[in-house]
Write a protein that holds these residues in place. Structure first.
Motif, PDB file in Angstrom:
ATOM      1  N   PRO A  96       0.835  -1.208   0.000  1.00 34.73           N
ATOM      2  CA  PRO A  96       0.000   0.000   0.000  1.00 34.73           C
ATOM      3  C   PRO A  96       0.869   1.257   0.000  1.00 34.73           C
ATOM      4  N   VAL A  97       0.465   2.262  -0.798  1.00 32.94           N
ATOM      5  CA  VAL A  97       1.137   3.562  -0.726  1.00 32.94           C
ATOM      6  C   VAL A  97       0.110   4.661  -0.473  1.00 32.94           C
ATOM      7  N   ASP A  98      -0.979   4.287   0.218  1.00 37.54           N
ATOM      8  CA  ASP A  98      -1.992   5.304   0.494  1.00 37.54           C
ATOM      9  C   ASP A  98      -1.871   5.771   1.952  1.00 37.54           C
ATOM     10  N   GLY A  99      -2.971   6.124   2.576  1.00 38.79           N
ATOM     11  CA  GLY A  99      -2.894   6.617   3.957  1.00 38.79           C
ATOM     12  C   GLY A  99      -2.001   7.844   4.035  1.00 38.79           C
ATOM     13  N   ALA A 100      -1.100   7.860   5.006  1.00 37.32           N
ATOM     14  CA  ALA A 100      -0.241   9.030   5.222  1.00 37.32           C
ATOM     15  C   ALA A 100       0.643   9.337   4.022  1.00 37.32           C
ATOM     16  N   ALA A 101       0.937   8.334   3.199  1.00 35.59           N
ATOM     17  CA  ALA A 101       1.769   8.589   2.010  1.00 35.59           C
ATOM     18  C   ALA A 101       1.047   9.502   1.025  1.00 35.59           C
ATOM     19  N   HIS A 102      -0.290   9.570   1.136  1.00 35.90           N
ATOM     20  CA  HIS A 102      -1.064  10.448   0.245  1.00 35.90           C
ATOM     21  C   HIS A 102      -1.175  11.876   0.796  1.00 35.90           C
ATOM     22  N   ASP A 103      -0.645  12.106   2.006  1.00 35.53           N
ATOM     23  CA  ASP A 103      -0.750  13.464   2.572  1.00 35.53           C
ATOM     24  C   ASP A 103       0.147  14.445   1.822  1.00 35.53           C
ATOM     25  N   ALA A 104       1.206  13.937   1.191  1.00 29.10           N
ATOM     26  CA  ALA A 104       2.080  14.813   0.393  1.00 29.10           C
ATOM     27  C   ALA A 104       1.562  14.836  -1.045  1.00 29.10           C
ATOM     28  N   ALA A 105       1.718  15.973  -1.700  1.00 29.40           N
ATOM     29  CA  ALA A 105       1.313  16.095  -3.113  1.00 29.40           C
ATOM     30  C   ALA A 105       2.438  15.558  -4.008  1.00 29.40           C
ATOM     31  N   PRO A 106       2.113  15.179  -5.254  1.00 23.69           N
ATOM     32  CA  PRO A 106       3.135  14.617  -6.147  1.00 23.69           C
ATOM     33  C   PRO A 106       4.380  15.495  -6.306  1.00 23.69           C
ATOM     34  N   SER A 107       4.219  16.822  -6.202  1.00 23.04           N
ATOM     35  CA  SER A 107       5.396  17.679  -6.405  1.00 23.04           C
ATOM     36  C   SER A 107       6.063  18.098  -5.085  1.00 23.04           C
ATOM     37  N   ASP A 108       5.560  17.646  -3.948  1.00 20.65           N
ATOM     38  CA  ASP A 108       6.165  18.043  -2.660  1.00 20.65           C
ATOM     39  C   ASP A 108       7.552  17.443  -2.463  1.00 20.65           C
ATOM     40  N   THR A 109       7.740  16.230  -2.987  1.00 17.48           N
ATOM     41  CA  THR A 109       9.050  15.581  -2.947  1.00 17.48           C
ATOM     42  C   THR A 109       9.274  15.001  -4.344  1.00 17.48           C
ATOM     43  N   ALA A 110      10.484  14.486  -4.578  1.00 17.96           N
ATOM     44  CA  ALA A 110      10.775  13.928  -5.905  1.00 17.96           C
ATOM     45  C   ALA A 110       9.906  12.705  -6.221  1.00 17.96           C
ATOM     46  N   TRP A 111       9.398  12.044  -5.191  1.00 15.13           N
ATOM     47  CA  TRP A 111       8.611  10.797  -5.338  1.00 15.13           C
ATOM     48  C   TRP A 111       7.222  11.157  -5.850  1.00 15.13           C
ATOM     49  N   SER A 112       6.987  10.990  -7.144  1.00 17.08           N
ATOM     50  CA  SER A 112       5.811  11.639  -7.733  1.00 17.08           C
ATOM     51  C   SER A 112       4.508  10.840  -7.646  1.00 17.08           C
ATOM     52  N   TYR A 113       4.592   9.531  -7.426  1.00 13.22           N
ATOM     53  CA  TYR A 113       3.363   8.713  -7.514  1.00 13.22           C
ATOM     54  C   TYR A 113       2.550   8.715  -6.213  1.00 13.22           C
ATOM     55  N   ARG A 114       2.282   9.917  -5.697  1.00 13.27           N
ATOM     56  CA  ARG A 114       1.528  10.031  -4.440  1.00 13.27           C
ATOM     57  C   ARG A 114       0.067   9.640  -4.618  1.00 13.27           C
ATOM     58  N   ASP A 115      -0.388   9.558  -5.855  1.00 15.56           N
ATOM     59  CA  ASP A 115      -1.788   9.201  -6.066  1.00 15.56           C
ATOM     60  C   ASP A 115      -1.966   7.706  -6.345  1.00 15.56           C
ATOM     61  N   ALA A 116      -0.851   6.960  -6.439  1.00 20.84           N
ATOM     62  CA  ALA A 116      -0.981   5.507  -6.639  1.00 20.84           C
ATOM     63  C   ALA A 116      -1.504   4.875  -5.350  1.00 20.84           C
ATOM     64  N   ARG A 117      -2.141   3.712  -5.478  1.00 20.62           N
ATOM     65  CA  ARG A 117      -2.622   3.045  -4.259  1.00 20.62           C
ATOM     66  C   ARG A 117      -1.694   1.934  -3.812  1.00 20.62           C
ATOM     67  N   TRP A 118      -1.018   1.321  -4.754  1.00 19.51           N
ATOM     68  CA  TRP A 118      -0.108   0.243  -4.397  1.00 19.51           C
ATOM     69  C   TRP A 118       1.157   0.315  -5.251  1.00 19.51           C
ATOM     70  N   ALA A 119       2.233  -0.242  -4.723  1.00 22.39           N
ATOM     71  CA  ALA A 119       3.448  -0.492  -5.507  1.00 22.39           C
ATOM     72  C   ALA A 119       3.593  -2.007  -5.573  1.00 22.39           C
ATOM     73  N   THR A 120       3.539  -2.542  -6.791  1.00 17.96           N
ATOM     74  CA  THR A 120       3.592  -3.988  -6.960  1.00 17.96           C
ATOM     75  C   THR A 120       5.004  -4.394  -7.340  1.00 17.96           C
TER      76      THR A 120
END
Ligand SMILES: Cc1cc2nc3c(=O)[nH]c(=O)nc-3n(C[C@H](O)[C@H](O)[C@H](O)COP(=O)(O)OP(=O)(O)OC[C@H]3O[C@@H](n4cnc5c(N)ncnc54)[C@H](O)[C@@H]3O)c2cc1C
Length: 460
Positions: free
Chosen positions: A355-379
């Motif tokens: 899962p990459v949701d929950g608190a990981a979604h509190d940051a916006a895609p451009s807040d850090t270099a890690w852009s996939y803030r809207d993804a739900r999972w990393a497989t």
């Protein structure tokens, strides 16, 4: 050999050791976690501090040698080593200072997560790490950092407060929200592209014991379980993390003998809180699927859960990785997962859906270099086996599985779980952040001295 002798001659004042071809300990020193990677560096520079790191960088650049930076040496693509170049080995930078009052931990750039989790756990504190304790803090953090605490406290980078960095030109700088903020932004997801991080400062959270462990079902029930999981998890409380997985049950304790070597699908849980609340949080999922083969969930220190896979995955296996971010798991994707999950080529091969949701979604895609803030999972599709004779089989399964599921993905992948898949794949994984990363790269590493990584080309 000549390069090693030159290094011994020229690296006056180098505090650590220099190892190269011909030395008795060369083969041990050049080995990385993934045994499929067999590289022969000219010099392995075991550094003792930032001064050694700066000297090793200067030596490599003066002699036009490739630089590889090794934190924990876990990277699947073998990005902690290289052929014929200089490996800057950070394992000697392993100080850990916990400040329980300030709720922070300062960590040397070569620490592993197990060392950090044990030290912070003594104070009932933790910061988000990964799921295997031997993974390096350096690579995992700089790539993002997914683990059991993601939904509650975010990625590792979301808890990074400062990083001390040796740059390509030998300067030592601190990156934080106030100092070199552009560098700080890029370090949080941009990997080892910008310099060598000799120390990290993380925020800590109160995490005493967690309620964790796996629930397993027969692999034949995976479509049913995965369908229930995809509906359940996004609405579950943040305290509950649970990644879906395919595994073969290891033939030993703590697993009941009757399920040894059985192929299963499962969910590996971590609840930050007490047992009653954990049971209540998991109930909607468990009530909606058949009785499991095993429900091995119990209260334990976070550091214990974080090392639960260590025995199954020691260093020295062959690994082939593929990965994708996903937003959802449509029915067709469920059917494909069920097919590939039932065809794992070896006992250790696996698929995890973190899962990459929950608190990981509190940051916006451009807040850090890690852009996939809207993804739900990393497989991640990982073919794993101790026997080099099985490399072709694990590679094929991983690639076929990935290619079948990729049309259902969000496009890019978590850079820490990719092999060498080319520039376009790296660009796709940073999406709209790539151009800004390229500009920061041009500022801090204009000649691309740090290019043994998922490389970001400096903008011209
Ligand atoms: C068994 C296993 C389990 C894993 N589980 C997870 C997980 O749960 N969550 C997760 O997010 N990832 C996980 N990963 C992926 C992991 O994050 C990456 O493999 C990561 O690159 C490992 O970091 P390392 O420092 O051990 O690797 P290394 O091979 O040492 O380095 C990897 C890259 O990071 C750079 N680097 C490392 N340290 C520094 C530093 N201090 N300064 C600058 N650059 C540095 C290197 O130059 C290299 O490019 C796992 C990997 C394995 C093999």
């Amino acid at each position: 050999m000549t390069t090693l002798l030159t290094a011994r001659d020229e690296l006056v004042g180098f505090g650590g050791s220099l190892i190269g071809p011909g030395d008795d300990d060369y083969d041990g020193a050049r080995a990385v976690y993934n045994a499929m990677i067999d590289r022969r560096p000219a010099v392995i520079a075991h550094c003792t501090g930032p001064e050694d790191v700066a000297r090793a960088i200067a030596f490599a650049r003066e002699h036009d040698l490739l630089i590889a930076v090794r934190g924990g040496g876990h990277n699947g693509a073998g990005l902690g080593t290289c052929d014929d170049g200089v490996v800057i080995d950070l394992s000697g930078l392993n100080d850990i200072e916990v400040d329980p009052q300030a709720r922070t931990v300062r960590v040397g750039g070569g620490c592993t997560w197990g060392e950090v989790d044990r030290a912070t756990g003594e104070h009932g504190l933790a910061t988000p790490s990964g799921i295997i304790s031997t993974t390096g803090v350096g690579g995992l953090t700089l790539g993002g950092g997914l683990g059991h605490l993601t939904r509650k406290f975010g990625l590792s980078i979301d808890n990074l407060l400062e990083a001390d960095v040796v740059l390509a030109d030998g300067r030592r700088v601190r990156a934080s929200a106030d100092e070199h903020p552009d560098l700080f932004w890029a370090l949080r997801g941009g990997g080892g592209n910008f310099g060598v991080v000799t120390s990290f400062l993380f925020r800590l959270h109160e995490v005493g014991t967690v309620v964790g462990g796996p629930t397993f079902w027969p692999v034949e029930q995976s479509a049913e379980v995965l369908t229930a999981y995809r509906e359940f998890l996004p609405g579950a409380p943040r305290e509950l993390n649970g990644f879906f997985a395919f595994h073969t049950v290891p033939p030993g304790p703590p697993f009941p003998e009757e399920i040894h070597l059985r192929e299963v699908c499962g969910i590996v849980w971590c609840y930050v809180g007490g047992e009653d609340d954990a049971t209540a949080a998991m109930a909607p999922l468990l009530d909606s699927v058949p009785e499991p083969l095993m429900h091995g969930v119990q209260s334990m220190p976070h550091a214990q859960l974080q090392s639960a896979f260590d025995g199954l995955y020691p260093a020295g296996d062959q690994w082939y990785w593929r990965a994708d971010f996903i937003n959802d798991v449509p029915d067709d994707a469920v059917r494909l997962h069920a097919r590939f999950g039932a065809a794992m080529p070896t006992m250790k091969s696996t698929m995890h859906m973190y899962p990459v949701d929950g608190a990981a979604h509190d940051a916006a895609p451009s807040d850090t270099a890690w852009s996939y803030r809207d993804a739900r999972w990393a497989t991640v599709f990982a073919g794993v086996d101790p026997d080099p004779a099985n490399v072709a089989a694990i590679r094929k399964w991983s690639i076929d599985y990935h290619e079948a599921l990729h049309p259902y993905s969000a496009g890019g992948a978590y850079v820490n779980m990719m092999m060498d898949e080319g520039r376009e794949r790296v660009r796709a994984s940073y999406r709209g952040n790539y151009e800004r990363l390229a500009r920061v790269k041009a500022t801090y590493d204009p000649t691309n001295a740090f290019r043994v990584n998922q490389n970001i080309q400096p903008s011209s």
